[in-house]
Design an enzyme around this catalytic site. Structure first.
Site, PDB file in Angstrom:
ATOM      1  N   SER A  32       4.343  69.398  84.724  1.00 48.54           N
ATOM      2  CA  SER A  32       4.708  69.823  83.385  1.00 48.54           C
ATOM      3  C   SER A  32       4.816  71.344  83.376  1.00 48.54           C
ATOM      4  O   SER A  32       4.859  71.963  84.437  1.00 48.54           O
ATOM      5  CB  SER A  32       3.622  69.330  82.434  1.00 48.54           C
ATOM      6  OG  SER A  32       4.079  69.419  81.124  1.00 48.54           O
ATOM      7  N   LEU A  33       4.854  71.949  82.204  1.00 47.45           N
ATOM      8  CA  LEU A  33       4.913  73.410  82.113  1.00 47.45           C
ATOM      9  C   LEU A  33       3.745  73.909  81.283  1.00 47.45           C
ATOM     10  O   LEU A  33       3.300  73.239  80.352  1.00 47.45           O
ATOM     11  CB  LEU A  33       6.212  73.854  81.443  1.00 47.45           C
ATOM     12  CG  LEU A  33       7.498  73.767  82.256  1.00 47.45           C
ATOM     13  CD1 LEU A  33       8.706  73.937  81.347  1.00 47.45           C
ATOM     14  CD2 LEU A  33       7.517  74.833  83.344  1.00 47.45           C
ATOM     15  N   GLU A  64      15.750  80.398  81.110  1.00 48.31           N
ATOM     16  CA  GLU A  64      16.681  79.342  80.736  1.00 48.31           C
ATOM     17  C   GLU A  64      16.240  78.597  79.488  1.00 48.31           C
ATOM     18  O   GLU A  64      15.140  78.812  78.987  1.00 48.31           O
ATOM     19  CB  GLU A  64      16.897  78.384  81.919  1.00 48.31           C
ATOM     20  CG  GLU A  64      15.648  77.844  82.551  1.00 48.31           C
ATOM     21  CD  GLU A  64      15.927  77.167  83.902  1.00 48.31           C
ATOM     22  OE1 GLU A  64      16.509  77.819  84.791  1.00 48.31           O
ATOM     23  OE2 GLU A  64      15.561  76.012  84.062  1.00 48.31           O
ATOM     24  N   LYS A  66      14.956  75.523  77.184  1.00 49.75           N
ATOM     25  CA  LYS A  66      14.089  74.357  77.335  1.00 49.75           C
ATOM     26  C   LYS A  66      14.676  73.232  76.486  1.00 49.75           C
ATOM     27  O   LYS A  66      14.637  73.278  75.256  1.00 49.75           O
ATOM     28  CB  LYS A  66      12.668  74.680  76.898  1.00 49.75           C
ATOM     29  CG  LYS A  66      11.695  73.558  77.169  1.00 49.75           C
ATOM     30  CD  LYS A  66      10.270  74.004  76.965  1.00 49.75           C
ATOM     31  CE  LYS A  66       9.288  72.971  77.466  1.00 49.75           C
ATOM     32  NZ  LYS A  66       9.421  71.667  76.824  1.00 49.75           N
ATOM     33  N   ARG A  87      10.181  60.227  84.000  1.00 49.75           N
ATOM     34  CA  ARG A  87       9.047  61.007  84.502  1.00 49.75           C
ATOM     35  C   ARG A  87       7.780  60.141  84.583  1.00 49.75           C
ATOM     36  O   ARG A  87       6.984  60.291  85.495  1.00 49.75           O
ATOM     37  CB  ARG A  87       8.795  62.201  83.580  1.00 49.75           C
ATOM     38  CG  ARG A  87       7.587  63.000  83.986  1.00 49.75           C
ATOM     39  CD  ARG A  87       7.453  64.257  83.155  1.00 49.75           C
ATOM     40  NE  ARG A  87       6.364  65.079  83.640  1.00 49.75           N
ATOM     41  CZ  ARG A  87       5.099  64.910  83.311  1.00 49.75           C
ATOM     42  NH1 ARG A  87       4.759  63.947  82.481  1.00 49.75           N
ATOM     43  NH2 ARG A  87       4.153  65.692  83.801  1.00 49.75           N
ATOM     44  N   GLU A 125      16.890  67.106  82.435  1.00 55.77           N
ATOM     45  CA  GLU A 125      16.559  66.589  81.111  1.00 55.77           C
ATOM     46  C   GLU A 125      17.766  65.804  80.587  1.00 55.77           C
ATOM     47  O   GLU A 125      18.896  66.282  80.685  1.00 55.77           O
ATOM     48  CB  GLU A 125      16.252  67.793  80.208  1.00 55.77           C
ATOM     49  CG  GLU A 125      15.495  67.474  78.968  1.00 55.77           C
ATOM     50  CD  GLU A 125      13.988  67.308  79.175  1.00 55.77           C
ATOM     51  OE1 GLU A 125      13.497  67.343  80.333  1.00 55.77           O
ATOM     52  OE2 GLU A 125      13.307  67.115  78.166  1.00 55.77           O
ATOM     53  N   LYS A 260      11.100  81.363  84.686  1.00 59.27           N
ATOM     54  CA  LYS A 260      10.741  80.973  86.053  1.00 59.27           C
ATOM     55  C   LYS A 260      10.882  82.165  86.980  1.00 59.27           C
ATOM     56  O   LYS A 260      11.871  82.905  86.893  1.00 59.27           O
ATOM     57  CB  LYS A 260      11.675  79.860  86.547  1.00 59.27           C
ATOM     58  CG  LYS A 260      11.614  78.594  85.718  1.00 59.27           C
ATOM     59  CD  LYS A 260      12.635  77.566  86.187  1.00 59.27           C
ATOM     60  CE  LYS A 260      12.514  76.306  85.334  1.00 59.27           C
ATOM     61  NZ  LYS A 260      13.586  75.336  85.588  1.00 59.27           N
ATOM     62  N   LYS A 284       7.580  78.386  73.673  1.00 56.25           N
ATOM     63  CA  LYS A 284       7.974  77.396  72.670  1.00 56.25           C
ATOM     64  C   LYS A 284       8.345  78.092  71.365  1.00 56.25           C
ATOM     65  O   LYS A 284       7.622  78.964  70.902  1.00 56.25           O
ATOM     66  CB  LYS A 284       6.806  76.434  72.414  1.00 56.25           C
ATOM     67  CG  LYS A 284       6.334  75.673  73.657  1.00 56.25           C
ATOM     68  CD  LYS A 284       7.148  74.438  73.898  1.00 56.25           C
ATOM     69  CE  LYS A 284       6.739  73.366  72.948  1.00 56.25           C
ATOM     70  NZ  LYS A 284       6.761  72.031  73.498  1.00 56.25           N
ATOM     71  N   CYS A 378     -14.206  54.196  42.908  1.00 51.52           N
ATOM     72  CA  CYS A 378     -14.525  54.725  44.212  1.00 51.52           C
ATOM     73  C   CYS A 378     -14.201  53.699  45.302  1.00 51.52           C
ATOM     74  O   CYS A 378     -14.686  52.573  45.232  1.00 51.52           O
ATOM     75  CB  CYS A 378     -15.986  55.110  44.280  1.00 51.52           C
ATOM     76  SG  CYS A 378     -16.434  55.747  45.899  1.00 51.52           S
TER      77      CYS A 378
HETATM   78  S1  IVH Z   1      11.135  73.044  84.758  1.00 52.79           S
HETATM   79  C1  IVH Z   1       8.093  72.431  87.704  1.00 52.79           C
HETATM   80  N1  IVH Z   1      13.124  73.671  83.159  1.00 52.79           N
HETATM   81  O1  IVH Z   1      10.015  70.435  79.760  1.00 52.79           O
HETATM   82  C2  IVH Z   1       8.696  72.785  86.436  1.00 52.79           C
HETATM   83  N2  IVH Z   1      11.669  71.922  82.501  1.00 52.79           N
HETATM   84  O2  IVH Z   1       7.258  70.761  78.957  1.00 52.79           O
HETATM   85  C3  IVH Z   1       9.115  71.581  85.728  1.00 52.79           C
HETATM   86  N3  IVH Z   1      12.280  70.851  80.392  1.00 52.79           N
HETATM   87  O3  IVH Z   1       8.764  67.901  81.785  1.00 52.79           O
HETATM   88  C4  IVH Z   1       9.970  71.755  84.612  1.00 52.79           C
HETATM   89  N4  IVH Z   1      14.045  72.086  79.955  1.00 52.79           N
HETATM   90  O4  IVH Z   1      11.250  67.746  81.214  1.00 52.79           O
HETATM   91  C5  IVH Z   1      12.060  72.875  83.357  1.00 52.79           C
HETATM   92  N5  IVH Z   1      14.927  74.304  81.834  1.00 52.79           N
HETATM   93  C6  IVH Z   1      13.889  73.503  82.050  1.00 52.79           C
HETATM   94  C7  IVH Z   1      13.525  72.502  81.136  1.00 52.79           C
HETATM   95  C8  IVH Z   1      12.394  71.724  81.401  1.00 52.79           C
HETATM   96  C9  IVH Z   1      13.283  71.080  79.535  1.00 52.79           C
HETATM   97  C10 IVH Z   1      11.211  69.838  80.177  1.00 52.79           C
HETATM   98  C11 IVH Z   1      10.866  69.075  81.420  1.00 52.79           C
HETATM   99  C12 IVH Z   1       9.345  69.138  81.520  1.00 52.79           C
HETATM  100  C13 IVH Z   1       8.951  69.615  80.172  1.00 52.79           C
HETATM  101  C14 IVH Z   1       7.653  70.388  80.228  1.00 52.79           C
END
Ligand code: IVH
Length: 379
Positions: A32-33, A64, A66, A87, A125, A260, A284, A378
């Site tokens: 995840s992130l 990039e 999300k 996933r 995604e 990243k 976020k 009540c």
């Molecule tokens: S990188 C190892 N890049 O966000 C890093 N994730 O909150 C893995 N997601 O499960 C994720 N846009 O499904 C990455 N540009 C992006 C993304 C992205 C959406 C989703 C992804 C991950 C989730 C985590």
């Protein structure tokens, strides 16, 4: 144990009931992130990275979008798509290979062998373009008119693109999946192997952006056009805020940005936790307001005997927290705002902490709403 019964509802909960898709193990765990919600968090992330790398390191980030969809891992072997998986829990997901083949932006054949790659897992995604999503509901309403005439139960409208994408991926009927107009944005190579069976995941290119460019050249849909290579926190926060402002005019739902570390070698020097890579962070967007449906009101009796009505709403995300329960304070609060059961309500997190109902969305009243009767006695 002597009371164990096959009929017990405990034997039917969760996954067992939900699906009978085949479970498959990812070639590497899908992590995840780490989340962040403000620029200070990003600065701390930057500092942490700089502290872990040599002084001389030339640090660049790829910034990039999300995408707010459902993640997917697609495996190619000998240039042919052989598997698509959700996933799941990160280690194992559901096999959705047949549905993967109808997703826009995922080619069935890719010339990986010219790069010395025998087996590769790409990750991304799955989303639904907002225009396409709108059309899905228009079609569904037309369909419902017909069903109504025949006296058959109508279909529920699609709630939002993310849930619809996630649900569509797990459907059994590929023809129906095709109609949903799913689209993938590939953001990472999860694993790669050469013809001798050696892992070469980190050896194909030197920079993350070059991986994305390569995938894009090979026919994948990627976010390459909106990825920025930036080397300082000022321009990174500026870029994040720019997208926060214009997210509503973008045709795909995004819920933040991902920052990243661009250099692949530095990425591997930083490594990962069990949950997320240490070289990336999500920024976020603040969802100050969200909409949801008021399903019911519970009445809580406090220590002093005061009764507090509590709204139970369909869960919504607000600034990274899931909200399903919100205090309505007292009867006057409900009357003043004219809140009814079944209303679409606007939810806010006052002072960024306590969830609060701003009021009902009057335009969304459709005659199915019911007044709330505060208990006389009540409970
Ligand atoms: S990188 C190892 N890049 O966000 C890093 N994730 O909150 C893995 N997601 O499960 C994720 N846009 O499904 C990455 N540009 C992006 C993304 C992205 C959406 C989703 C992804 C991950 C989730 C985590």
């Amino acid at each position: 144990p002597e009371f164990f019964s096959e009929e017990s509802p405990t034997q039917k909960l969760g996954d067992v009931l939900k699906d009978d898709l085949k479970s498959v193990r990812h070639l590497k765990p899908m992590l995840s992130l780490e989340n962040s919600y403000n620029i200070e968090d990003l600065n701390r992330f930057d500092k942490r990275i700089k502290d872990s790398l040599p002084d001389s390191a030339n640090i660049e980030y790829a910034v990039e979008l999300k995408y707010d969809g459902s993640s997917i891992a697609v495996v190619y072997e000998n240039d042919v798509l052989v598997r698509g998986a959700t996933r799941g829990n990160g280690l194992e997901g559901d096999d959705i290979t047949e549905n993967t083949k109808v997703i826009i932006g995922i080619p069935l054949q890719v010339n990986f062998s010219s790069l010395g790659i025998k087996k590769i897992e790409v990750r991304g995604e799955v989303v639904i373009n907002l225009k396409v999503f709108e059309q899905l509901n228009i079609d569904r309403e037309k369909e419902n008119l017909k069903l109504r005439e025949k006296g058959i139960k109508e279909l529920e409208l699609f709630k939002n693109p993310r849930n619809t994408a996630a649900g569509s991926l797990r459907m059994k009927d590929v023809e129906e999946v095709k109609k949903r107009g799913l689209e993938a944005i590939i953001y990472q190579v999860g694993y790669a192997e050469d013809h001798q069976g050696n892992e070469i995941t980190d050896q194909i290119r030197n920079q993350h952006i070059d991986y994305i460019q390569l995938l894009s050249n090979l026919g994948f849909n990627t976010g390459i056009n909106v990825i920025e290579k930036l080397d300082n926190m000022n321009s990174i926060s500026e870029y994040c805020l720019e997208w926060q402002d214009k997210r509503d005019s973008y045709p795909i739902d995004i819920d933040g940005m991902v920052i990243k570390l661009n250099s692949i070698i530095y990425q591997s020097m930083l490594g990962k936790t069990a949950h997320h890579p240490k070289w990336a962070i999500a920024y976020k967007f603040k969802a100050l307001q969200a909409k949801s449906i008021l399903r019911k009101v519970d009445y809580q009796v406090g220590r002093t005997g005061a009764i507090t009505p509590v709204a139970k709403i369909d869960p919504v995300q607000l600034m990274g927290v899931e909200i399903s329960s919100i205090s309505l304070h007292n009867e006057d609060f409900i009357r003043d705002k004219d809140i009814q059961l079944g209303d679409t309500v606007i939810v806010e997190r006052a002072g960024d902490v306590i969830p609060y109902i701003v009021g009902p969305e009057m335009e969304e009243r459709d005659g199915h709403q019911q007044p709330i009767y505060f208990p006389e006695n009540c409970p």
